[in-house]
Design a protein around this motif. Structure first.
Motif, PDB file in Angstrom:
ATOM      1  N   UNK A  31       0.825  -1.204   0.000  1.00 21.65           N
ATOM      2  CA  UNK A  31       0.000   0.000   0.000  1.00 21.65           C
ATOM      3  C   UNK A  31       0.862   1.257   0.000  1.00 21.65           C
ATOM      4  N   UNK A  32       0.367   2.296  -0.662  1.00 21.03           N
ATOM      5  CA  UNK A  32       1.070   3.583  -0.646  1.00 21.03           C
ATOM      6  C   UNK A  32       1.001   4.214   0.736  1.00 21.03           C
ATOM      7  N   UNK A  33      -0.167   4.141   1.370  1.00 22.03           N
ATOM      8  CA  UNK A  33      -0.364   4.656   2.727  1.00 22.03           C
ATOM      9  C   UNK A  33      -1.025   3.566   3.569  1.00 22.03           C
ATOM     10  N   UNK A  34      -0.241   2.600   4.019  1.00 18.30           N
ATOM     11  CA  UNK A  34      -0.837   1.457   4.738  1.00 18.30           C
ATOM     12  C   UNK A  34      -1.374   1.843   6.111  1.00 18.30           C
ATOM     13  N   UNK A  35      -2.412   1.143   6.514  1.00 19.94           N
ATOM     14  CA  UNK A  35      -2.965   1.284   7.865  1.00 19.94           C
ATOM     15  C   UNK A  35      -2.278   0.251   8.763  1.00 19.94           C
ATOM     16  N   UNK A  36      -1.566   0.738   9.755  1.00 19.12           N
ATOM     17  CA  UNK A  36      -0.812  -0.146  10.655  1.00 19.12           C
ATOM     18  C   UNK A  36      -1.213   0.156  12.097  1.00 19.12           C
ATOM     19  N   UNK A  37      -1.613  -0.878  12.818  1.00 15.45           N
ATOM     20  CA  UNK A  37      -2.030  -0.740  14.215  1.00 15.45           C
ATOM     21  C   UNK A  37      -1.001  -1.394  15.128  1.00 15.45           C
ATOM     22  N   UNK A  38      -0.685  -0.715  16.205  1.00 18.91           N
ATOM     23  CA  UNK A  38       0.321  -1.183  17.159  1.00 18.91           C
ATOM     24  C   UNK A  38      -0.355  -1.672  18.430  1.00 18.91           C
ATOM     25  N   UNK A  39       0.039  -2.866  18.882  1.00 20.04           N
ATOM     26  CA  UNK A  39      -0.408  -3.401  20.161  1.00 20.04           C
ATOM     27  C   UNK A  39       0.782  -3.415  21.115  1.00 20.04           C
ATOM     28  N   UNK A  40       0.714  -2.600  22.126  1.00 15.52           N
ATOM     29  CA  UNK A  40       1.796  -2.503  23.108  1.00 15.52           C
ATOM     30  C   UNK A  40       1.440  -3.250  24.385  1.00 15.52           C
ATOM     31  N   UNK A  41       0.525  -4.203  24.297  1.00 16.00           N
ATOM     32  CA  UNK A  41       0.083  -4.932  25.493  1.00 16.00           C
ATOM     33  C   UNK A  41       1.231  -5.544  26.284  1.00 16.00           C
ATOM     34  N   UNK A  42       2.257  -6.153  25.641  1.00 15.94           N
ATOM     35  CA  UNK A  42       3.329  -6.751  26.444  1.00 15.94           C
ATOM     36  C   UNK A  42       4.054  -5.765  27.355  1.00 15.94           C
ATOM     37  N   UNK A  43       4.063  -4.485  27.005  1.00 14.59           N
ATOM     38  CA  UNK A  43       4.711  -3.476  27.857  1.00 14.59           C
ATOM     39  C   UNK A  43       3.719  -2.773  28.766  1.00 14.59           C
ATOM     40  N   UNK A  44       2.507  -3.284  28.859  1.00 13.46           N
ATOM     41  CA  UNK A  44       1.484  -2.598  29.640  1.00 13.46           C
ATOM     42  C   UNK A  44       1.070  -1.300  28.987  1.00 13.46           C
ATOM     43  N   UNK A  45       1.105  -1.256  27.650  1.00 14.25           N
ATOM     44  CA  UNK A  45       0.757  -0.056  26.881  1.00 14.25           C
ATOM     45  C   UNK A  45       1.617   1.135  27.287  1.00 14.25           C
ATOM     46  N   UNK A  46       2.908   0.894  27.403  1.00  9.62           N
ATOM     47  CA  UNK A  46       3.835   1.943  27.812  1.00  9.62           C
ATOM     48  C   UNK A  46       3.755   3.114  26.836  1.00  9.62           C
ATOM     49  N   UNK A  47       3.461   4.322  27.313  1.00 11.41           N
ATOM     50  CA  UNK A  47       3.311   5.463  26.397  1.00 11.41           C
ATOM     51  C   UNK A  47       4.540   5.724  25.542  1.00 11.41           C
ATOM     52  N   UNK A  48       5.731   5.516  26.099  1.00 16.03           N
ATOM     53  CA  UNK A  48       6.951   5.768  25.326  1.00 16.03           C
ATOM     54  C   UNK A  48       7.027   4.858  24.103  1.00 16.03           C
ATOM     55  N   UNK A  49       6.596   3.605  24.259  1.00 20.77           N
ATOM     56  CA  UNK A  49       6.610   2.673  23.128  1.00 20.77           C
ATOM     57  C   UNK A  49       5.569   3.079  22.080  1.00 20.77           C
ATOM     58  N   UNK A  50       4.405   3.457  22.543  1.00 24.91           N
ATOM     59  CA  UNK A  50       3.344   3.881  21.624  1.00 24.91           C
ATOM     60  C   UNK A  50       3.779   5.114  20.842  1.00 24.91           C
ATOM     61  N   UNK A  51       4.387   6.067  21.532  1.00 25.36           N
ATOM     62  CA  UNK A  51       4.842   7.292  20.860  1.00 25.36           C
ATOM     63  C   UNK A  51       5.927   6.982  19.832  1.00 25.36           C
ATOM     64  N   UNK A  52       6.847   6.075  20.164  1.00 30.01           N
ATOM     65  CA  UNK A  52       7.905   5.717  19.215  1.00 30.01           C
ATOM     66  C   UNK A  52       7.323   5.062  17.970  1.00 30.01           C
ATOM     67  N   UNK A  53       6.320   4.229  18.151  1.00 31.08           N
ATOM     68  CA  UNK A  53       5.680   3.599  17.002  1.00 31.08           C
ATOM     69  C   UNK A  53       5.067   4.647  16.083  1.00 31.08           C
TER      70      UNK A  53
END
Length: 239
Positions: A31-53
């Motif tokens: 895709x030119x603009x793919x839709x990608x969803x991140x699951x940070x469950x293993x880190x307890x949804x750590x905000x730093x990981x979500x922001x980096x993604x």
């Protein structure tokens, strides 16, 4: 096409510059603009990981979102009450690192284990690093029990066999995996180095990818009374 990309270590969570494996995921969607969803469950949804993604994939032209069970939703997250249709709309789903055992318990409580199988069967690319790599297999070799050793863990079972990650960076992982194989505590396994990944088409290994010299993956299994470890040839990728 059912595809899973299991990353032993690396990508936006471990590298300070854009990683070839992140680019590979984007390109693999077609895709030119793919839709990608991140699951940070293993880190307890750590905000730093979500922001980096969001920073890594958003800056590369992707339409990013995340699914969080432990944090208040924001404009970037998909609502948990609507997670099934939203995940089925994605071009790729990426699962981060952390505690595999805890993540699996949360997913099973919310019914996400069954949804991930449905998403995989529908052709959405599944990817993940560390815990996000082990989770797809029948079993993983993990430190999620917070003890002094690695222990086998029953996982989602989309892919056959076992999986170990960060393999060559920690000698204890190799020692523990060999011991577990010898005792028949885990099925024949793939062990993946940092800066290497294994791509599966359906339930079969298609190729090993590497973006650092010497990094690869290994087949580890018991044959008779011996444990056999075989390095797999890797295809080098670059940014």
């Amino acid at each position: 096409m059912q595809r899973i990309l299991a990353i032993g270590g690396g990508g936006f969570m471990m590298e300070d510059t854009p990683s070839p494996i992140d680019r590979y995921i984007i390109d693999a969607t077609g895709r030119t603009r793919p839709r990608i969803c991140y699951l940070a469950t293993p880190s307890g949804d750590l905000p730093a990981h979500i922001d980096k993604f969001h920073a890594a994939f958003g800056s590369s032209g992707c339409e990013t979102s995340h699914l969080a069970f432990f944090r208040q939703p924001d404009a970037r997250s998909i609502p948990v009450f609507d997670l099934r249709p939203k995940l089925l709309e994605q071009d790729a789903i990426y699962i981060g690192g952390g505690n595999t055992k805890s993540a699996l318990a949360v997913w099973r409580e919310w019914g996400l284990d069954a949804i991930l199988r449905e998403v995989w069967e529908s052709g959405v690319l599944l990817a993940g690093m560390s815990a996000g790599a082990m989770c797809w297999f029948e079993a993983g070799l993990t430190d999620s029990f917070w003890g002094s050793t690695y222990r086998p863990l029953d996982c989602l079972g989309l892919l056959p066999g076992g999986c170990a990650v960060h393999y060559s960076s920690d000698p204890k992982r190799r020692e523990t995996l060999h011991a577990a194989q010898h005792a028949r505590m885990v099925p024949p396994s793939i062990a993946i180095d940092d800066f290497a990944a294994a791509l599966y088409l359906g339930t079969s290994l298609d190729r090993v990818l590497s973006w650092q010299t010497g990094s690869t993956a290994y087949k580890v299994y018991r044959e008779g009374s011996k444990v056999i470890e075989t390095a797999l040839p890797a295809e080098h990728i670059s940014q």
